[in-house]
Design a protein around this motif. Structure first.
Motif, PDB file in Angstrom:
ATOM      1  N   ARG A  47     -20.621 -65.459 -27.471  1.00 39.40           N
ATOM      2  CA  ARG A  47     -19.344 -66.175 -27.367  1.00 39.40           C
ATOM      3  C   ARG A  47     -19.195 -67.246 -28.432  1.00 39.40           C
ATOM      4  O   ARG A  47     -18.102 -67.643 -28.780  1.00 39.40           O
ATOM      5  N   LYS A 330     -22.338 -57.011 -21.770  1.00 38.17           N
ATOM      6  CA  LYS A 330     -21.320 -57.000 -20.730  1.00 38.17           C
ATOM      7  C   LYS A 330     -20.620 -55.653 -20.616  1.00 38.17           C
ATOM      8  O   LYS A 330     -20.314 -55.011 -21.628  1.00 38.17           O
ATOM      9  N   ALA A 348     -13.359 -57.128 -17.248  1.00 33.96           N
ATOM     10  CA  ALA A 348     -13.908 -58.369 -17.782  1.00 33.96           C
ATOM     11  C   ALA A 348     -14.070 -59.371 -16.665  1.00 33.96           C
ATOM     12  O   ALA A 348     -13.248 -59.432 -15.740  1.00 33.96           O
ATOM     13  N   LYS A 349     -15.119 -60.155 -16.745  1.00 36.08           N
ATOM     14  CA  LYS A 349     -15.354 -61.228 -15.793  1.00 36.08           C
ATOM     15  C   LYS A 349     -14.320 -62.334 -15.979  1.00 36.08           C
ATOM     16  O   LYS A 349     -13.980 -62.701 -17.101  1.00 36.08           O
ATOM     17  N   LYS A 350     -13.808 -62.861 -14.864  1.00 31.78           N
ATOM     18  CA  LYS A 350     -12.935 -64.021 -14.923  1.00 31.78           C
ATOM     19  C   LYS A 350     -13.774 -65.257 -14.614  1.00 31.78           C
ATOM     20  O   LYS A 350     -14.570 -65.258 -13.684  1.00 31.78           O
ATOM     21  N   SER A 351     -13.623 -66.293 -15.406  1.00 32.41           N
ATOM     22  CA  SER A 351     -14.455 -67.473 -15.242  1.00 32.41           C
ATOM     23  C   SER A 351     -13.640 -68.731 -15.471  1.00 32.41           C
ATOM     24  O   SER A 351     -12.743 -68.771 -16.311  1.00 32.41           O
ATOM     25  N   MET A 352     -13.977 -69.789 -14.705  1.00 32.91           N
ATOM     26  CA  MET A 352     -13.323 -71.082 -14.895  1.00 32.91           C
ATOM     27  C   MET A 352     -13.909 -71.819 -16.097  1.00 32.91           C
ATOM     28  O   MET A 352     -13.311 -72.735 -16.631  1.00 32.91           O
ATOM     29  N   LYS A 355     -17.516 -68.915 -19.923  1.00 31.72           N
ATOM     30  CA  LYS A 355     -18.101 -67.578 -19.914  1.00 31.72           C
ATOM     31  C   LYS A 355     -17.037 -66.483 -19.817  1.00 31.72           C
ATOM     32  O   LYS A 355     -17.169 -65.517 -19.068  1.00 31.72           O
ATOM     33  N   THR A 356     -15.991 -66.621 -20.569  1.00 26.07           N
ATOM     34  CA  THR A 356     -14.946 -65.608 -20.581  1.00 26.07           C
ATOM     35  C   THR A 356     -15.300 -64.506 -21.569  1.00 26.07           C
ATOM     36  O   THR A 356     -16.072 -64.703 -22.505  1.00 26.07           O
ATOM     37  N   SER A 357     -14.742 -63.345 -21.353  1.00 25.68           N
ATOM     38  CA  SER A 357     -14.933 -62.231 -22.280  1.00 25.68           C
ATOM     39  C   SER A 357     -13.668 -61.394 -22.293  1.00 25.68           C
ATOM     40  O   SER A 357     -12.813 -61.523 -21.415  1.00 25.68           O
ATOM     41  N   VAL A 358     -13.565 -60.551 -23.290  1.00 23.02           N
ATOM     42  CA  VAL A 358     -12.382 -59.717 -23.470  1.00 23.02           C
ATOM     43  C   VAL A 358     -12.735 -58.283 -23.112  1.00 23.02           C
ATOM     44  O   VAL A 358     -13.670 -57.704 -23.677  1.00 23.02           O
TER      45      VAL A 358
END
Length: 447
Positions: A47, A330, A348-352, A355-358
């Motif tokens: 990231r 991922k 894709a994982k959702k994160s506050m 740790k976001t990803s596309v």
């Protein structure tokens, strides 16, 4: 000697247990749920770059290919899983027949990368891909960190050669991998014989302080070394008094003395004094090698010194402050069913937090300006724009479970030089900064 990876086995007969416990429990649960065979796409990326770094270096790909080929659950591994009750018998039977049969695409080894770059893409069933996560990350995170440090050191050294000598500062197997990564990043030689044996990297070495201390006098030590290795050897001159040692070295070896090594003190000051003394004694062609806990900043500070080569250990094999690249593996796309023709859906994982990803199976291309200098790392999930078709970065590494892209290590080393030459000049600056080019996303469907 051909410097291609020799395909020698690692210290154990299989890489299958170079993994985390939860990879196998996920497999067991997916087998029970009927989702293990869903077609899936995993991507390796980071990231962000380590703080202050301008680019990353893709290194370890050749070792990843070896690890995938050697990922086999033999009787001993299966017995361990059974005795510990790690997975059930159905899963053990599945693992006994495990052979990766999917496809792997990736950035060519030696290429540079940036935040978000899909440096490796692993495709196949969820079950066969998920098992490779840990071993792939352990190799790429380690080797790419070492290569990035080596690349910065090579930029700081300019045309002066670098010697990798960090084997005693890290795990014995990590030392061999570190030497390989350092060679990709621009180092010329290694002190580690295992690295020379396995990868064909040139090896060098002469003597340590212990050899001088073994003898009754420094003169005796120098005489013994020259008698054995010839006048072209490198004599270590800082065991006692540097000035006297340099005088003795030239007296015994003559003006044809190969080199002297300085391993302590104010290297800038001592190097100037030694160069002047060597010249006065007629040893004008004798080289000066400096060691002593160097990093890229120390190397840069010696740019104006009469130094001919640098030996680097601790700072290199620890990534010069950044021992990992924080790469992740991922799931970015998966089929909606086990039907081989089922379309892929982006996930894709959702994160506050950060740790976001596309999601989506991505392509990557590097846009360049009219002079051929990189402007941006462009990532997308839909059709590749016409102006980027011939700028794509991913190449096929494994097809249907068969490795198709092994190459000599020297070719990887040359690729890194070419990749650096294609970046803006600021990429080689040691001052802290952001990635030298930006990452742009062209995300659409289908994936």
């Amino acid at each position: 000697m051909n410097t291609a990876d020799l395909g020698l086995p690692v210290d154990v007969p299989s890489t299958a247990l170079f993994t985390d416990h939860y990879e196998l429990t996920m497999l067991q649960a997916a087998l029970k749920a009927g989702t293990a065979d869903r077609r899936s796409v995993f991507e390796v990326f980071t990231r962000r770059l380590p703080e202050g770094r301008r680019y990353g270096v893709v290194t370890g790909t050749g070792r990843v290919l070896d690890a995938v080929e050697n990922f086999r659950f033999d009787a001993r591994e299966l017995g361990f899983l059974r005795e510990r009750g790690i997975v059930d018998e159905r899963t053990i039977e599945w693992l006994a027949a495990y052979r990766f049969s999917g496809d792997i695409w990736g950035y060519p080894e030696g290429e540079v990368y940036f935040p978000g770059s899909p440096i490796l893409r692993v495709e196949g069933s969820f079950a066969e891909c998920v098992l490779l996560e840990t071993v792939i990350l352990s190799i790429l995170n380690h080797d790419s960190a070492i290569a990035a440090a080596a690349s910065r050191m090579a930029s700081a050294a300019g045309s002066r050669p670098l010697i990798e000598m960090g084997a005693r500062r890290t795990h014995e197997l990590a030392a061999v991998a570190a030497s390989r990564a350092a060679y990709v990043g621009g180092f010329a030689t290694t002190s580690d014989l295992a690295a020379g044996f396995r990868y064909g990297i040139p090896t060098v070495g002469t003597s340590a302080h212990a050899f001088t201390l073994l003898h009754d006098t420094e003169r005796d030590a120098f005489r013994a070394q020259v008698d054995s290795l010839g006048e072209g050897t490198t004599l270590l001159v800082d065991t006692y008094d540097v000035t006297e040692a340099v005088r003795l070295a030239v007296e015994i070896a003559g003006p044809g003395l190969g080199a002297v090594r300085i391993d302590s003190g104010d290297l800038l000051l001592v190097a100037h004094r030694v160069r002047g003394q060597l010249d006065e004694l007629g040893a004008t062609e004798t080289k000066i090698v400096v060691t002593s806990d160097l990093d890229e900043y120390a190397i840069a500070s010696l740019a104006a010194a009469p130094v001919d080569a640098y030996g680097v250990g601790t700072q290199l094999v620890t990534g010069s402050g950044h021992p990992t690249c924080s790469m992740v593996y991922k799931l970015v796309a998966r089929a909606e069913s086990t039907d081989p023709k089922a379309p892929l859906l982006p996930v894709a994982k959702k994160s506050m937090g950060a740790k976001t990803s596309v999601g989506g199976r991505k392509w990557a291309a590097r846009r360049r300006d009219e002079q051929g200098v990189a402007e941006a790392e462009v990532l997308g999930t839909g059709p590749v724009p016409a102006d980027l078709v011939d700028r794509q970065l991913l190449v096929e590494l494994v097809k249907g479970g068969t490795v198709v892209a092994r190459e000599p290590l020297d070719a990887v080393r040359e690729r890194h030089i070419e990749a650096l030459d294609g970046l803006p000049l600021s990429a080689k600056q040691l001052s802290r900064g952001e990635a030298v080019i930006a990452t742009e996303y062209l995300v659409s469907t289908p994936v």
